[in-house]
Design a protein around this motif. Structure first.
Motif, PDB file in Angstrom:
ATOM      1  N   ARG A 200       0.834  -1.208   0.000  1.00  0.00           N
ATOM      2  CA  ARG A 200       0.000   0.000   0.000  1.00  0.00           C
ATOM      3  C   ARG A 200       0.869   1.260   0.000  1.00  0.00           C
ATOM      4  O   ARG A 200       0.567   2.242  -0.695  1.00  0.00           O
ATOM      5  CB  ARG A 200      -0.940  -0.008   1.204  1.00  0.00           C
ATOM      6  CG  ARG A 200      -2.058  -1.037   1.111  1.00  0.00           C
ATOM      7  CD  ARG A 200      -3.144  -0.752   2.127  1.00  0.00           C
ATOM      8  NE  ARG A 200      -2.664  -0.902   3.499  1.00  0.00           N
ATOM      9  CZ  ARG A 200      -2.712  -2.039   4.183  1.00  0.00           C
ATOM     10  NH1 ARG A 200      -3.222  -3.124   3.624  1.00  0.00           N
ATOM     11  NH2 ARG A 200      -2.264  -2.087   5.432  1.00  0.00           N
ATOM     12  N   ALA A 201       1.985   1.227   0.785  1.00  0.00           N
ATOM     13  CA  ALA A 201       2.881   2.381   0.834  1.00  0.00           C
ATOM     14  C   ALA A 201       3.560   2.602  -0.516  1.00  0.00           C
ATOM     15  O   ALA A 201       3.724   3.744  -0.975  1.00  0.00           O
ATOM     16  CB  ALA A 201       3.944   2.183   1.923  1.00  0.00           C
ATOM     17  N   GLN A 202       3.941   1.498  -1.171  1.00  0.00           N
ATOM     18  CA  GLN A 202       4.567   1.604  -2.486  1.00  0.00           C
ATOM     19  C   GLN A 202       3.607   2.217  -3.507  1.00  0.00           C
ATOM     20  O   GLN A 202       3.991   3.051  -4.322  1.00  0.00           O
ATOM     21  CB  GLN A 202       5.026   0.219  -2.946  1.00  0.00           C
ATOM     22  CG  GLN A 202       5.836   0.224  -4.231  1.00  0.00           C
ATOM     23  CD  GLN A 202       6.333  -1.159  -4.585  1.00  0.00           C
ATOM     24  OE1 GLN A 202       5.786  -2.167  -4.149  1.00  0.00           O
ATOM     25  NE2 GLN A 202       7.395  -1.221  -5.372  1.00  0.00           N
ATOM     26  N   SER A 203       2.359   1.785  -3.429  1.00  0.00           N
ATOM     27  CA  SER A 203       1.347   2.325  -4.335  1.00  0.00           C
ATOM     28  C   SER A 203       1.123   3.808  -4.071  1.00  0.00           C
ATOM     29  O   SER A 203       1.026   4.616  -5.007  1.00  0.00           O
ATOM     30  CB  SER A 203       0.037   1.556  -4.155  1.00  0.00           C
ATOM     31  OG  SER A 203      -0.977   2.096  -4.972  1.00  0.00           O
ATOM     32  N   ALA A 204       1.077   4.186  -2.767  1.00  0.00           N
ATOM     33  CA  ALA A 204       0.897   5.597  -2.421  1.00  0.00           C
ATOM     34  C   ALA A 204       2.086   6.427  -2.888  1.00  0.00           C
ATOM     35  O   ALA A 204       1.923   7.556  -3.390  1.00  0.00           O
ATOM     36  CB  ALA A 204       0.719   5.740  -0.904  1.00  0.00           C
ATOM     37  N   LEU A 205       3.332   5.858  -2.767  1.00  0.00           N
ATOM     38  CA  LEU A 205       4.531   6.567  -3.221  1.00  0.00           C
ATOM     39  C   LEU A 205       4.486   6.795  -4.726  1.00  0.00           C
ATOM     40  O   LEU A 205       4.811   7.892  -5.216  1.00  0.00           O
ATOM     41  CB  LEU A 205       5.774   5.763  -2.841  1.00  0.00           C
ATOM     42  CG  LEU A 205       7.107   6.293  -3.372  1.00  0.00           C
ATOM     43  CD1 LEU A 205       7.363   7.696  -2.839  1.00  0.00           C
ATOM     44  CD2 LEU A 205       8.249   5.343  -2.996  1.00  0.00           C
ATOM     45  N   ALA A 206       4.090   5.742  -5.468  1.00  0.00           N
ATOM     46  CA  ALA A 206       4.008   5.878  -6.929  1.00  0.00           C
ATOM     47  C   ALA A 206       3.006   6.955  -7.320  1.00  0.00           C
ATOM     48  O   ALA A 206       3.272   7.770  -8.213  1.00  0.00           O
ATOM     49  CB  ALA A 206       3.615   4.533  -7.547  1.00  0.00           C
ATOM     50  N   ASN A 207       1.876   7.000  -6.636  1.00  0.00           N
ATOM     51  CA  ASN A 207       0.873   8.031  -6.914  1.00  0.00           C
ATOM     52  C   ASN A 207       1.420   9.432  -6.607  1.00  0.00           C
ATOM     53  O   ASN A 207       1.208  10.379  -7.373  1.00  0.00           O
ATOM     54  CB  ASN A 207      -0.396   7.777  -6.090  1.00  0.00           C
ATOM     55  CG  ASN A 207      -1.153   6.553  -6.570  1.00  0.00           C
ATOM     56  OD1 ASN A 207      -1.044   6.176  -7.733  1.00  0.00           O
ATOM     57  ND2 ASN A 207      -1.917   5.930  -5.688  1.00  0.00           N
ATOM     58  N   ALA A 208       2.127   9.555  -5.462  1.00  0.00           N
ATOM     59  CA  ALA A 208       2.678  10.854  -5.074  1.00  0.00           C
ATOM     60  C   ALA A 208       3.737  11.318  -6.079  1.00  0.00           C
ATOM     61  O   ALA A 208       3.812  12.501  -6.431  1.00  0.00           O
ATOM     62  CB  ALA A 208       3.284  10.774  -3.674  1.00  0.00           C
ATOM     63  N   GLU A 209       4.574  10.362  -6.550  1.00  0.00           N
ATOM     64  CA  GLU A 209       5.605  10.719  -7.528  1.00  0.00           C
ATOM     65  C   GLU A 209       4.975  11.201  -8.831  1.00  0.00           C
ATOM     66  O   GLU A 209       5.447  12.145  -9.467  1.00  0.00           O
ATOM     67  CB  GLU A 209       6.518   9.519  -7.782  1.00  0.00           C
ATOM     68  CG  GLU A 209       7.453   9.214  -6.606  1.00  0.00           C
ATOM     69  CD  GLU A 209       8.264   7.954  -6.832  1.00  0.00           C
ATOM     70  OE1 GLU A 209       7.876   7.148  -7.703  1.00  0.00           O
ATOM     71  OE2 GLU A 209       9.294   7.778  -6.146  1.00  0.00           O
ATOM     72  N   GLN A 210       3.911  10.538  -9.248  1.00  0.00           N
ATOM     73  CA  GLN A 210       3.222  10.954 -10.466  1.00  0.00           C
ATOM     74  C   GLN A 210       2.650  12.365 -10.314  1.00  0.00           C
ATOM     75  O   GLN A 210       2.750  13.191 -11.232  1.00  0.00           O
ATOM     76  CB  GLN A 210       2.103   9.956 -10.795  1.00  0.00           C
ATOM     77  CG  GLN A 210       2.609   8.594 -11.254  1.00  0.00           C
ATOM     78  CD  GLN A 210       1.481   7.601 -11.472  1.00  0.00           C
ATOM     79  OE1 GLN A 210       0.310   7.930 -11.264  1.00  0.00           O
ATOM     80  NE2 GLN A 210       1.825   6.391 -11.884  1.00  0.00           N
ATOM     81  N   LYS A 211       2.045  12.613  -9.150  1.00  0.00           N
ATOM     82  CA  LYS A 211       1.505  13.947  -8.896  1.00  0.00           C
ATOM     83  C   LYS A 211       2.619  15.002  -8.909  1.00  0.00           C
ATOM     84  O   LYS A 211       2.465  16.107  -9.434  1.00  0.00           O
ATOM     85  CB  LYS A 211       0.777  13.993  -7.551  1.00  0.00           C
ATOM     86  CG  LYS A 211      -0.538  13.222  -7.550  1.00  0.00           C
ATOM     87  CD  LYS A 211      -1.207  13.324  -6.183  1.00  0.00           C
ATOM     88  CE  LYS A 211      -2.533  12.554  -6.171  1.00  0.00           C
ATOM     89  NZ  LYS A 211      -3.191  12.614  -4.833  1.00  0.00           N
ATOM     90  N   ALA A 212       3.772  14.653  -8.285  1.00  0.00           N
ATOM     91  CA  ALA A 212       4.900  15.595  -8.236  1.00  0.00           C
ATOM     92  C   ALA A 212       5.408  15.887  -9.645  1.00  0.00           C
ATOM     93  O   ALA A 212       5.754  17.033  -9.977  1.00  0.00           O
ATOM     94  CB  ALA A 212       6.020  15.033  -7.370  1.00  0.00           C
ATOM     95  N   GLU A 213       5.483  14.842 -10.498  1.00  0.00           N
ATOM     96  CA  GLU A 213       5.932  15.053 -11.875  1.00  0.00           C
ATOM     97  C   GLU A 213       4.972  15.969 -12.628  1.00  0.00           C
ATOM     98  O   GLU A 213       5.403  16.867 -13.365  1.00  0.00           O
ATOM     99  CB  GLU A 213       6.045  13.698 -12.589  1.00  0.00           C
ATOM    100  CG  GLU A 213       7.214  12.852 -12.094  1.00  0.00           C
ATOM    101  CD  GLU A 213       7.246  11.487 -12.762  1.00  0.00           C
ATOM    102  OE1 GLU A 213       6.391  11.243 -13.642  1.00  0.00           O
ATOM    103  OE2 GLU A 213       8.123  10.674 -12.407  1.00  0.00           O
ATOM    104  N   ARG A 214       3.667  15.740 -12.439  1.00  0.00           N
ATOM    105  CA  ARG A 214       2.685  16.585 -13.110  1.00  0.00           C
ATOM    106  C   ARG A 214       2.807  18.035 -12.628  1.00  0.00           C
ATOM    107  O   ARG A 214       2.729  18.990 -13.415  1.00  0.00           O
ATOM    108  CB  ARG A 214       1.268  16.060 -12.873  1.00  0.00           C
ATOM    109  CG  ARG A 214       0.970  14.776 -13.623  1.00  0.00           C
ATOM    110  CD  ARG A 214      -0.528  14.504 -13.655  1.00  0.00           C
ATOM    111  NE  ARG A 214      -1.068  14.294 -12.317  1.00  0.00           N
ATOM    112  CZ  ARG A 214      -1.151  13.107 -11.723  1.00  0.00           C
ATOM    113  NH1 ARG A 214      -0.700  12.018 -12.359  1.00  0.00           N
ATOM    114  NH2 ARG A 214      -1.666  12.989 -10.529  1.00  0.00           N
ATOM    115  N   ALA A 215       3.021  18.223 -11.323  1.00  0.00           N
ATOM    116  CA  ALA A 215       3.156  19.570 -10.769  1.00  0.00           C
ATOM    117  C   ALA A 215       4.416  20.256 -11.302  1.00  0.00           C
ATOM    118  O   ALA A 215       4.414  21.459 -11.615  1.00  0.00           O
ATOM    119  CB  ALA A 215       3.199  19.506  -9.240  1.00  0.00           C
TER     120      ALA A 215
END
Length: 265
Positions: A200-215
């Motif tokens: 679950r933490a890995q999935s949350a990290l991947a989502n956060a990284e994607q958001k950071a890239e978009r930002a």
């Protein structure tokens, strides 16, 4: 006259209906001139309530008596071999089957509007126990023409299976093994839980990284847009300065022309 058929008909009736029906069959036999059959029919005894209920079971649920017979064979075989382990398991099955069959008999009787007392139920259970020990009893039950349960031979009750000899060393070893199995089970459960948390933490990290890239891309785009706006602002400011200079020059020229016109007039 067919005495077996008459017996089947009589013992299929409720106890309260038995005597009148038997009297009618005796009368019919006498009228037919068959005194021997009339005498034999007259000797058919009215069934007790327990016997009637067992006859009802034989007619409605013959498969249950087949189960009883099969378990009796297995019990007798295990006793003949002194197989304590099998006897312990079969004894559990014996108690379960006797209780289940007794409950079924009670239910069948209730469907016929007859409530069986606890005394009658104990009598029925004792007959089942006798049938497990003696196959002849099972055959009598299967006929469905039982008149009284005390007609059956009641062999001695099955002895309880012998208790296993306790090996203390083996018991302690088994206890240690059981504790180890429990600890292993807990460790596996904990490992599975932590793996799920990690996933679950890995999935949350991947989502956060994607958001950071978009930002970050958005910031780059906005920065470029800002630079273009600043350049446009500078260009516009330069054009304003030039226009003001041209305007002032034109204004001065217009003023000179006005004064010259005034002087000529």
């Amino acid at each position: 006259m067919d005495l077996k058929s008459i017996a089947d008909q009589l013992y299929a009736l409720r106890p309260a209906e038995f005597m009148a029906a038997r009297t009618e069959f005796v009368r019919s036999a006498k009228e037919a001139g068959d005194k021997q059959a009339a005498t034999a029919i007259g000797k058919f005894r009215k069934p007790s309530q327990a016997a009637w209920a067992l006859n009802l079971l034989a007619r409605r649920e013959p498969a249950e008596l087949h189960r009883l017979a099969n378990l009796g064979v297995a019990l007798r075989d295990a006793h003949s071999r002194f197989d304590g382990e099998s006897l312990r398991e079969l004894s559990k099955q014996r108690h379960q089957l006797v209780r289940a069959m007794a409950a079924q008999v009670r239910s069948l009787a209730a469907e016929e509007g007859q409530k069986l007392s606890e005394t009658v139920m104990r009598d029925i259970e004792s007959v089942f126990a006798a049938a497990l020990a003696d196959p002849a009893v099972t055959e009598v039950l299967r006929a469905g023409t039982l008149s009284a349960t005390n007609d059956l031979s009641h062999p001695e009750a099955w002895p309880e299976p012998p208790e296993p000899v306790i090996d203390e060393v083996a018991q302690r070893r088994e206890q240690r093994a059981e504790r180890h199995r429990q600890e292993l089970g807990r460790a596996r459960a904990e490992a599975q839980h932590t793996a799920e948390v990690r996933d679950r933490a890995q999935s949350a990290l991947a989502n956060a990284e994607q958001k950071a890239e978009r930002a970050a891309r958005q910031v780059e785009e906005l920065t470029a847009e800002l630079e273009r706006a600043r350049a446009a602002e500078q260009q516009a400011s330069s054009e304003v300065r030039e226009a003001r200079a041209v305007f002032r020059t034109a204004e001065k020229a217009a003023e000179r022309a006005r004064r010259q016109l005034e002087s000529l007039e």
